[in-house]
Every structure is written in C-alpha cells, then in structure tokens.
Scaffold this active site. Structure first.
Site, PDB file in Angstrom:
ATOM      1  N   GLU A 268       0.884  -1.180   0.000  1.00 47.11           N
ATOM      2  CA  GLU A 268       0.000   0.000   0.000  1.00 47.11           C
ATOM      3  C   GLU A 268       0.914   1.220   0.000  1.00 47.11           C
ATOM      4  O   GLU A 268       1.390   1.648   1.050  1.00 47.11           O
ATOM      5  CB  GLU A 268      -0.897  -0.007   1.244  1.00 47.11           C
ATOM      6  CG  GLU A 268      -1.793  -1.230   1.376  1.00 47.11           C
ATOM      7  CD  GLU A 268      -3.000  -1.199   0.440  1.00 47.11           C
ATOM      8  OE1 GLU A 268      -3.172  -0.199  -0.296  1.00 47.11           O
ATOM      9  OE2 GLU A 268      -3.758  -2.182   0.445  1.00 47.11           O
ATOM     10  N   CYS A 302      -2.431   9.242   2.423  1.00 49.46           N
ATOM     11  CA  CYS A 302      -2.111   8.618   1.128  1.00 49.46           C
ATOM     12  C   CYS A 302      -3.170   8.985   0.106  1.00 49.46           C
ATOM     13  O   CYS A 302      -2.892   9.037  -1.091  1.00 49.46           O
ATOM     14  CB  CYS A 302      -1.996   7.110   1.288  1.00 49.46           C
ATOM     15  SG  CYS A 302      -3.411   6.384   2.107  1.00 49.46           S
TER      16      CYS A 302
HETATM   17  P1  NAD Z   1       8.154   5.261   4.634  1.00 51.00           P
HETATM   18  O1  NAD Z   1       8.189   4.530   3.343  1.00 51.00           O
HETATM   19  O2  NAD Z   1       9.254   6.198   4.932  1.00 51.00           O
HETATM   20  O3  NAD Z   1       8.087   4.227   5.859  1.00 51.00           O
HETATM   21  C1  NAD Z   1       7.028   3.310   5.992  1.00 51.00           C
HETATM   22  C2  NAD Z   1       7.488   2.121   6.815  1.00 51.00           C
HETATM   23  O4  NAD Z   1       8.368   1.320   6.044  1.00 51.00           O
HETATM   24  C3  NAD Z   1       8.249   2.473   8.089  1.00 51.00           C
HETATM   25  O5  NAD Z   1       7.827   1.618   9.127  1.00 51.00           O
HETATM   26  C4  NAD Z   1       9.696   2.200   7.707  1.00 51.00           C
HETATM   27  O6  NAD Z   1      10.521   1.886   8.796  1.00 51.00           O
HETATM   28  C5  NAD Z   1       9.534   1.015   6.794  1.00 51.00           C
HETATM   29  N1  NAD Z   1      10.606   0.801   5.810  1.00 51.00           N
HETATM   30  C6  NAD Z   1      11.221   1.747   5.066  1.00 51.00           C
HETATM   31  N2  NAD Z   1      12.105   1.172   4.231  1.00 51.00           N
HETATM   32  C7  NAD Z   1      12.052  -0.156   4.457  1.00 51.00           C
HETATM   33  C8  NAD Z   1      12.724  -1.296   3.911  1.00 51.00           C
HETATM   34  N3  NAD Z   1      13.653  -1.156   2.962  1.00 51.00           N
HETATM   35  N4  NAD Z   1      12.405  -2.520   4.364  1.00 51.00           N
HETATM   36  C9  NAD Z   1      11.458  -2.671   5.318  1.00 51.00           C
HETATM   37  N5  NAD Z   1      10.803  -1.637   5.882  1.00 51.00           N
HETATM   38  C10 NAD Z   1      11.078  -0.395   5.457  1.00 51.00           C
HETATM   39  O7  NAD Z   1       6.736   6.038   4.658  1.00 51.00           O
HETATM   40  P2  NAD Z   1       6.212   7.163   5.654  1.00 51.00           P
HETATM   41  O8  NAD Z   1       6.936   8.436   5.413  1.00 51.00           O
HETATM   42  O9  NAD Z   1       6.142   6.631   7.041  1.00 51.00           O
HETATM   43  O10 NAD Z   1       4.696   7.310   5.144  1.00 51.00           O
HETATM   44  C11 NAD Z   1       4.280   8.135   4.090  1.00 51.00           C
HETATM   45  C12 NAD Z   1       4.119   7.336   2.807  1.00 51.00           C
HETATM   46  O11 NAD Z   1       3.254   6.227   3.010  1.00 51.00           O
HETATM   47  C13 NAD Z   1       3.462   8.161   1.716  1.00 51.00           C
HETATM   48  O12 NAD Z   1       4.091   7.859   0.489  1.00 51.00           O
HETATM   49  C14 NAD Z   1       2.024   7.668   1.716  1.00 51.00           C
HETATM   50  O13 NAD Z   1       1.329   7.865   0.496  1.00 51.00           O
HETATM   51  C15 NAD Z   1       2.210   6.218   2.029  1.00 51.00           C
HETATM   52  N6  NAD Z   1       0.998   5.613   2.574  1.00 51.00           N
HETATM   53  C16 NAD Z   1       0.281   4.787   1.772  1.00 51.00           C
HETATM   54  C17 NAD Z   1      -0.910   4.253   2.234  1.00 51.00           C
HETATM   55  C18 NAD Z   1      -1.747   3.361   1.356  1.00 51.00           C
HETATM   56  O14 NAD Z   1      -2.640   2.718   1.889  1.00 51.00           O
HETATM   57  N7  NAD Z   1      -1.507   3.312   0.059  1.00 51.00           N
HETATM   58  C19 NAD Z   1      -1.347   4.527   3.538  1.00 51.00           C
HETATM   59  C20 NAD Z   1      -0.564   5.376   4.347  1.00 51.00           C
HETATM   60  C21 NAD Z   1       0.611   5.908   3.844  1.00 51.00           C
END
Ligand code: NAD
Length: 486
Positions: A268, A302
């Site tokens: 997501e 998002c």
């Molecule tokens: P992020 O990608 O920085 O982090 C999200 C999570 O992923 C964190 O827990 C982080 O520690 C983990 N993570 C990061 N890199 C990783 C890797 N290589 N391996 C495993 N885990 C990893 O996102 P953010 O800044 O916390 O959130 C904002 C983003 O999330 C925006 O792009 C938003 O659109 C998206 N989002 C999408 C949805 C959806 O349902 N499509 C919902 C909420 C947020």
C-alpha cells in the site's frame, strides 16, 4: 496564531496517556529511539528499541504461535477481536489524543483513526463466522470440488507514520481471525501509539485467556525500531505474508525481496490522487469536497487530493472561492478544537514541500500559500498554510507525490483529454469526479475511466471505509485491504 503546549506539558501528558493505556514506563524511558511531537517539535519520550536478534527469535516464536492458533475455531478467534474492539471503544479518547500528539492530527481525526480500528474489529468478528469456501460441480461423476481457505502463517505488518495504528488494526484483526499470528514493525516516527495499541491488545488477550481462551505465547509481537527491523521481517523465511504500507520507495525495496523468496505481499504505497470538476458540477458541494480532501491531515494522507482538473467553464467560479477557503482555514495546535490544519510531521517534510513549490514555480506555476506559520514559541514545529498552485500543465512536481498540503490546479476543456491526463501519472490510488452528468460519472467509473484502485463521484478522494476493498494500482502497489478482499 499558533498556541503550542510547552515541551514539559506535552511530555507529561504523553506519560499520563500511556499510563492510562497500560504501557509500562520502562518501555518509553531511557531508550535510543526519540519520540517527538510535531505539535512543538519537542522530544516527549525515549523508547526502547528491539535488538535484531531478539526480533528474529520473536518471529520464530510467532511461527510456533501460528501452529497452535490455526487450530482454534475461527469464531473463538473472533472473540479475541471482539474484546480488542471493546478495549478500543473504552480507550478511544485516550488513544485518539495520543495519535494527535504523536502525528499532529486534529482531535476529530485522531478519534476517527481509532474509530477505524473499532470498525475493522466489528467487521472481523462477523467474518469469523463467515469464512466460506465454494463448492463446485466437477466433470467427474460422484465427485464435488471444494475451495477452502486456510491460514497462511506469520503475517508481517509494516506501517507508515500517517496512520500509525489504524493500518495495523486493518491487517491484525483480519489475520488473527483467519488463524495467522502477527508481527508488527511500526514507523520509527510513531512508536508511542504502537506501544499503546499493543497494550490494548494485551488487555484484550488477558481477558480472553481469563475466559479460558486458548491463546499461545507470541501471537502478536511489536518490533520497535528502524527500517533494519522491517528488513528482518521481510527476509525472514517464517513470514508468509508482509503487508507493507509506506512510500513507493519503500515498496520498491520490499517488493523484490519478498518476491525473491516467493512470499506474499500486500503493498500500500504512495498516491497522487486527482479530481475532475466538470462544467455541470455542483460547486458548493465541490468546494467542500475539494477543500476537505486537499487540506485534511495537513495533506499527509495517502489519499490526499493533490491534482485538480477544472473545466474552463467553472474555473473562475470555483478557484477564487477555493483560495478564499484556503486563506481562512484555522492552522495551529491540533489539540485546539477550532484547528482544521495541524503541523507537518517534521522539518524534512517542510523542506520537501518547499522544494516542490520551487519546482512548480520554475515550471510556470503560480503559488498561493505554502508559507510557514510561526508564533516564535516552537522553532522545531512546522506549521504551513496549505498551498494552491495554478499550473499551465501537468509537469514536474505534479507527477510525483509530495507528502504535504499542495493542490495543483490545471484547467481543461475536453473530457476525453482530461481522462487521459488524469491517468497519466505513475501512481493509482484514489480519484474523484464532480459532475451532475450521469454519462461523465459512469465513464469515469468504467474500464476506460479512472485507472485508480478507488474512484468516487461527488465526494473527494481522501479517506477509506473498511467495508470496501482499499488499495491502489501501478506504483501505489498491489493487493487490497479489507472489504471484499478481507
Ligand atoms: P516510509 O516509506 O518512509 O516508511 C514506511 C514504513 O516502512 C516504516 O515503518 C519504515 O521503517 C519502513 N521501511 C522503510 N524502508 C524499508 C525497507 N527497505 N524494508 C522494510 N521496511 C522499510 O513512509 P512514511 O513516510 O512513514 O509514510 C508516508 C508514505 O506512506 C506516503 O508515500 C504515503 O502515500 C504512504 N501511505 C500509503 C498508504 C496506502 O494505503 N496506500 C497509507 C498510508 C501511507
């Protein structure tokens, strides 16, 4: 005017809320992960992180838990989730307030996030008595075929900062009812709400066990820490499915690693959601729908509305009113009930926003708003007036997700051409059309219309309701949460 709470006031309130929610103080004092509140930018706790080796052992324990949990009848598993829903109802205000303090959501949004958790618990409890399969006629005589659904194993859950607890619950409630154990890696920006959700789950679990419920140790595990813990979850051979919510960059890293070991993935990821305002649109309704979807949660959803295509015939009636609404919206401490726009999560989010606005200007955009709002008391807090950018065309930063309140507005005059433009970005999460013309609405919803996972008519694209399958297409990832895909 912003009124921020003093640093000491916020830390004391966090401490009181965590105590009320049942989190032991040693979990969030003296640790290496600093928890900040975007309300003032101040450090409010120092959370203990999990050592990578302990994390690996916890995942092995989750697998052992799965081996016994899968044998518990599904309606009994549902009883555990019913109790979790009760705990969430009882503690809705406290957990909602903690969400507001940790993420900067306004009070109604913080409580709304907990309501989403309650809703998925209700949904999952019902589902626990409806885990159907199909019975199918076969070509062989005296035979029938059956499709029955079995639990998968350990379900890994990786969550983003902006829905710090609801997304966990969407995955956790369904996985547990289906007979899977869960391991959760929350965002490193939101460890406090994760600790609180875990504590409420522990309370439900204790009541379940007190009722004689057969709950194995290791059924639910929380891994507090950085992305290295997320990587451990992604690579661990015992984790059968990972549901990962976050940026497209994260999905690009996680997706191939899961594919490498043939594990299942629900991704997501980022959205770049648009709305089309047609010439027949009800402009009062459109104004409310657009403003709510573009400004809500300070543009950090998002599903936030980021691109607005407005028909030439209504452009001059709608856009000045929208600018007026943007100029008057109350920005400030999200705990004040009059506030509609709280802070950005941190200074990096502010810097990324300003960079996108500069790029938009360079591409011919006319920017209104987007400036920092300060009262001098909290230099580390980042409040901004939401920005409207009138763009001559869909170029540069319009094609990317900037996780901040920027609404790009582009005029159009041909419906087929605007549909093509609407679909011409790499992301495909949510979308909307504002029209009173049934043909336009139906075309937008049809196979040649919006290419997003979610399409709305006469309502903005932001938000989710667990009754419908939630998720996106293209770079937004793959898979759906809740709804018909539950
Ligand atoms: P992020 O990608 O920085 O982090 C999200 C999570 O992923 C964190 O827990 C982080 O520690 C983990 N993570 C990061 N890199 C990783 C890797 N290589 N391996 C495993 N885990 C990893 O996102 P953010 O800044 O916390 O959130 C904002 C983003 O999330 C925006 O792009 C938003 O659109 C998206 N989002 C999408 C949805 C959806 O349902 N499509 C919902 C909420 C947020």
């Amino acid at each position: 005017m912003i009124t921020t709470l003093s640093t000491a006031g916020l830390a004391a309130e966090v401490d009181a809320l965590l105590a009320d929610l049942g989190v032991a103080r040693q979990r969030y004092t003296g640790g290496t992960l600093t928890a900040r509140s975007p309300i003032s930018g101040a450090v409010v706790a120092a959370v203990q992180e999990i050592d990578p080796n302990i994390a690996r052992n916890a995942i092995d324990a989750a697998h052992s838990a799965f081996l016994s949990w899968r044998n518990v009848p599904a309606p009994r598993r549902g009883e555990l989730i019913r109790l979790l829903g009760e705990e969430l109802r009882t503690h809705k205000d406290a957990l909602g307030r903690l969400v507001s303090i940790e993420v900067g959501k306004i009070v109604s949004e913080g409580r709304g996030e907990v309501q989403e958790m309650i809703d998925i618990c209700d949904f999952a409890v019902g589902l626990s008595r409806q885990l159907y399969g199909l019975t199918i006629a076969t070509e062989r005589s005296s035979h029938r075929m059956m499709e029955s659904w079995h639990p998968l194993g350990v379900t890994g859950i990786i969550t983003a900062f902006n829905f710090p607890v609801a997304v966990w619950s969407w995955n956790a409630a369904l996985a547990l009812v289906c007979g899977d154990s869960i391991v959760w890696k929350p965002s490193e920006k939101t460890p406090l709400t994760a600790l609180a959700a875990e504590a409420l789950f522990e309370r439900a679990l204790k009541r379940f066990i007190d009722q004689g419920g057969p709950a194995p140790k290791g059924l639910s595990t929380l891994l507090i820490g950085g992305r290295d813990l997320g990587e451990i979850l992604v690579d661990h051979p015992r984790v059968a499915l990972v549901s990962a919510t976050g940026s497209t960059a994260m999905g690009r890293a996680v997706g191939p690693r899961l594919a490498q070991r043939f594990a299942r993935a629900i991704l997501e990821l980022g959205g770049n959601n648009a709305a089309i305002v047609c010439s027949s649109a009800d402009l009062d309704l459109t104004l409310r729908g657009v403003a709510f979807a573009a400004i809500g949660t300070a543009g950090q959803r998002c599903t936030t509305l980021r691109r607005l295509f407005v028909h030439d015939g209504v452009y001059d009636s709608l856009v000045p009113r929208l600018k007026q609404a943007y100029a008057s919206v109350a920005i400030g401490n999200p705990l004040d009930t009059i506030t509609l726009v709280g802070p950005l999560i941190d200074g990096q989010a502010f810097a990324v926003m300003q960079k996108a606005l500069d790029a938009a200007k360079a591409a011919g955009g006319i920017v209104t708003g987007g400036t920092r709002v300060e009262d001098g008391t909290a230099p580390d807090a980042y409040y901004v007036r939401p920005a409207i950018v009138e763009m001559p065309e869909q170029t540069g930063p319009v094609e990317h997700e900037t996780f901040a309140p920027i609404l790009y507005i582009i005029p159009y005059n041909d419906f087929d051409a605007v549909l093509t433009l609407h679909n011409a970005v790499p992301q495909g999460l949510s979308s909307s059309i504002f029209t009173n013309d049934l043909r336009e609405a139906e075309t937008f919803l049809s196979a040649r219309g919006s290419d997003c996972g979610i399409a709305n008519v006469n309502i903005g694209p932001s938000g989710a309701e667990i009754g419908g399958a939630f998720g996106g297409e293209k770079e937004t990832g793959a898979g759906r949460e809740s709804g018909s895909d539950a």
